[in-house]
Write a protein that holds these residues in place. Sequence first.
Motif, short mmCIF file in Angstrom:
data_model
loop_
_atom_site.label_atom_id
_atom_site.label_comp_id
_atom_site.label_asym_id
_atom_site.label_seq_id
_atom_site.Cartn_x
_atom_site.Cartn_y
_atom_site.Cartn_z
N ASN A 1 4.58 -1.28 -0.86
CA ASN A 1 3.69 -2.14 -0.08
C ASN A 1 2.96 -1.38 1.02
OD1 ASN A 1 4.31 -4.40 -1.54
ND2 ASN A 1 5.76 -5.24 -0.06
N ILE A 2 3.57 -0.30 1.51
CA ILE A 2 2.98 0.34 2.68
C ILE A 2 2.11 1.56 2.34
CG2 ILE A 2 4.75 -0.55 4.24
CD1 ILE A 2 6.15 2.06 4.18
N VAL A 3 2.28 2.13 1.16
CA VAL A 3 1.42 3.27 0.80
C VAL A 3 0.74 3.07 -0.55
CG1 VAL A 3 1.22 5.75 0.45
CG2 VAL A 3 2.81 4.90 2.15
N GLY A 4 1.51 3.00 -1.63
CA GLY A 4 0.92 3.00 -2.97
C GLY A 4 -0.06 1.86 -3.19
N LEU A 5 0.39 0.64 -2.90
CA LEU A 5 -0.48 -0.52 -3.12
C LEU A 5 -1.77 -0.45 -2.29
CD1 LEU A 5 -0.99 -3.42 -4.31
CD2 LEU A 5 0.19 -4.26 -2.26
N PRO A 6 -1.67 -0.31 -0.95
CA PRO A 6 -2.94 -0.28 -0.20
C PRO A 6 -3.81 0.91 -0.55
CG PRO A 6 -1.05 0.09 1.27
CD PRO A 6 -0.50 -0.36 -0.05
N THR A 7 -3.22 2.05 -0.91
CA THR A 7 -4.04 3.20 -1.30
C THR A 7 -4.82 2.88 -2.57
OG1 THR A 7 -2.43 4.73 -0.33
CG2 THR A 7 -4.03 5.67 -1.87
N SER A 8 -4.17 2.21 -3.52
CA SER A 8 -4.87 1.87 -4.77
C SER A 8 -6.00 0.87 -4.49
CB SER A 8 -3.88 1.32 -5.81
OG SER A 8 -3.41 0.04 -5.43
N LEU A 9 -5.76 -0.09 -3.62
CA LEU A 9 -6.80 -1.07 -3.28
C LEU A 9 -7.98 -0.39 -2.59
CD1 LEU A 9 -4.50 -3.95 -1.94
CD2 LEU A 9 -5.64 -3.83 -4.18
N LEU A 10 -7.65 0.55 -1.73
CA LEU A 10 -8.69 1.25 -0.97
C LEU A 10 -9.52 2.15 -1.89
CD1 LEU A 10 -9.70 1.53 1.92
CD2 LEU A 10 -7.91 3.20 2.35
N LEU A 11 -8.85 2.88 -2.76
CA LEU A 11 -9.58 3.74 -3.71
C LEU A 11 -10.49 2.89 -4.58
CD1 LEU A 11 -6.76 6.23 -4.74
CD2 LEU A 11 -8.96 6.88 -3.71
N GLN A 12 -10.02 1.69 -4.94
CA GLN A 12 -10.85 0.82 -5.76
C GLN A 12 -12.08 0.35 -4.99
OE1 GLN A 12 -9.02 -1.54 -8.79
NE2 GLN A 12 -10.10 -3.35 -8.07
N ARG A 13 -11.92 0.13 -3.70
CA ARG A 13 -13.09 -0.28 -2.91
C ARG A 13 -14.08 0.87 -2.77
NH1 ARG A 13 -12.50 -4.92 1.36
NH2 ARG A 13 -14.75 -4.76 1.11
N TYR A 14 -13.60 2.10 -2.96
CA TYR A 14 -14.50 3.26 -3.01
C TYR A 14 -14.99 3.52 -4.44
CZ TYR A 14 -13.91 4.65 1.83
OH TYR A 14 -13.96 4.69 3.20
N HIS A 15 -14.71 2.58 -5.34
CA HIS A 15 -15.25 2.61 -6.70
C HIS A 15 -14.66 3.69 -7.58
CE1 HIS A 15 -17.86 -0.33 -5.03
NE2 HIS A 15 -18.26 0.52 -4.11
#
Lengths: 363, 363
Positions: free
Chosen positions: B240-254
């Motif tokens: 919840n604190i690294v993997g998930l938000p990193t994946s969401l963030l990378l997706q927002r960077y397309h």
Amino acid sequence: MLAAVLRGGELTLQTSLRSWRALSSIAYNGSYRLLKSPPLVSLDLLEDWTRRVDQDHLENVAIPKTSNQLTAALIDGKTIAEEIRSEIADEVRRMKSSIGKTPGLAVILVGDRRDCQIYVRNKILACEEAGIRSEVEELPESCSEDEILSALKTFNENPEIHGVLVQLPLPERFDEGKILSRLQLEKDVDGFHPLNMGNLALKGREPLFIPCTPKGCIELLLRSGVEIMGKRAVVIGRSNIVGLPTSLLLQRYHATVTVLHAFTKNPETIAREADIVVAAVGMPNLVRGSWLKPGAVVIDVGTYPVEDPSSDHGYRILGDVCYEEAVKVASAVTPVPGGVGPMTVAMLLLNTLESAKRFYDFV
Amino acid sequence: MLAAVLRGGELTLQTSLRSWRALSSIAYNGSYRLLKSPPLVSLDLLEDWTRRVDQDHLENVAIPKTSNQLTAALIDGKTIAEEIRSEIADEVRRMKSSIGKTPGLAVILVGDRRDCQIYVRNKILACEEAGIRSEVEELPESCSEDEILSALKTFNENPEIHGVLVQLPLPERFDEGKILSRLQLEKDVDGFHPLNMGNLALKGREPLFIPCTPKGCIELLLRSGVEIMGKRAVVIGRSNIVGLPTSLLLQRYHATVTVLHAFTKNPETIAREADIVVAAVGMPNLVRGSWLKPGAVVIDVGTYPVEDPSSDHGYRILGDVCYEEAVKVASAVTPVPGGVGPMTVAMLLLNTLESAKRFYDFV
């Protein structure tokens, strides 16, 4: 019911059962009697890389093998949705006779988009059939933001309304995010509030509502006997209302999920690696047979109306998947119409029922 | 600054600039002066499958080619973090001299885990160096939930504290989710609140705070000149604190993102398709050279302390990536220590500064 997610061995079993028991005491777990899908937190598993589910095991529960002659099984969303709606109607009757209360759904429809009108009409008809009260506030294309917010406020405050939804898309000049954020969280039966989305994404958290279409997709997979855990899943499209929550939900079911979007290079190559393909773009025939791995399970969320004078309504609905090609490659495919669409409506009714049960503390 | 995400052509440019301008008027966009990363909503792009970014174009901005002789570039998180911290210190001074106010961070530390104590000490030292006030509430392993909640309440209500964090993991018997949910949203500088997470996931939304480690990873990529849009990214681990938000963030960077977890079949095969690999499992040397595509960029978030009597502190920190093998395959790698770790601390300071600027409406 939990069997589908419990094949990872002892460790998995214990973790899931612990969560499951913890949730048994929560009032809002009632919907899990109607659905194959358990509470999300019961899916949470220890991330133990030293005890990875071994490959051989996963091969044993793989999707059925295919041959060149195969025609994919049709995943009959219409029939499954009717079953669920009939169970919802039973539950609404039980609620009425026990506590004299009926669930209520309110819909706000802005403008005169043909497709939105049809969707709303279908939702209202489905409510009637299930014994759920419904109200529609129709506002003209020219209405002000204040008029929408005022309608929203009225429904938020009405104790006989347990679910409120704003039919999307709104006319372009409106700020959807702002309007949706005024919706009372406990009545957000569409599940689009960012707090709901965060709770959908985060392990250990349970959203108040799972968005209807993703929830319907998962239910179709579970009822078709498709194993999700350990499978490669590809979600094509990343809309806030379908693609994104579907990918988050599949991940909570322990699929290995890749989201393809318009900026993805070679989407067909990546899609071809997937055991489960969910297409939610809204572009007819985007997904050709060549995009699919033999034996894949295909969920087609696309709904694209095209004029068709020969049809009853003067139009027909096309999906994202080229059905004629997909049936020759996939092991199972949802048709359009009659696949995901009816499930979305059934899940809306279920979310409304659950909201009312929570409101009245009715188990 | 926007150039990195604007290479998709005219359509992209217009969309991003519109969002960017809309955000320029928001008080909390100040951090974007310090970072390469723009407001998330400025990354939102129209999902137009008829105008997909063409492949040739993307090839032109690909990650540098490699040869057998190549040793990967080191992504020097320590130096980058120092630069950012020095800019934060300047900004804190400017705030002090303009309005007489200083940002304040409060940390709640429960129990006597060695690694937690070290992390907290490092955060406090970094605050001092940047001129940020800090307070630590140390509670014994045996404390009650009420004591933690009471400390949280005190910090929530203290107008001189602009960021509050509970050092994780808490001792097992505590309900982390419950405790974190009591944290005032405007002071959630770790960004772990589900509402923040939902706003991180949803296009069109901006979280109040982006979790520190994912934010640091993106900043490392941007400052190393790594194109994210259209690239295959693999995030290994889904905490919840690294993997998930990193994946969401990378997706927002397309990026086209796949999240690998303990139930993923053949993770090495999938990882080998990625242009960008973020490893966040906490298992030393999990990612071998054979997991990497030649030329990939590797961000190693893993921090695993092992005893080492020969080291100054009696222990040393190992990452998830087998560094010796990775440098022979990748085009760029973060070291451990000295990669992501210092960036996490810098992002915490930045989130605290931004929170204080928002509180005092200081631009």
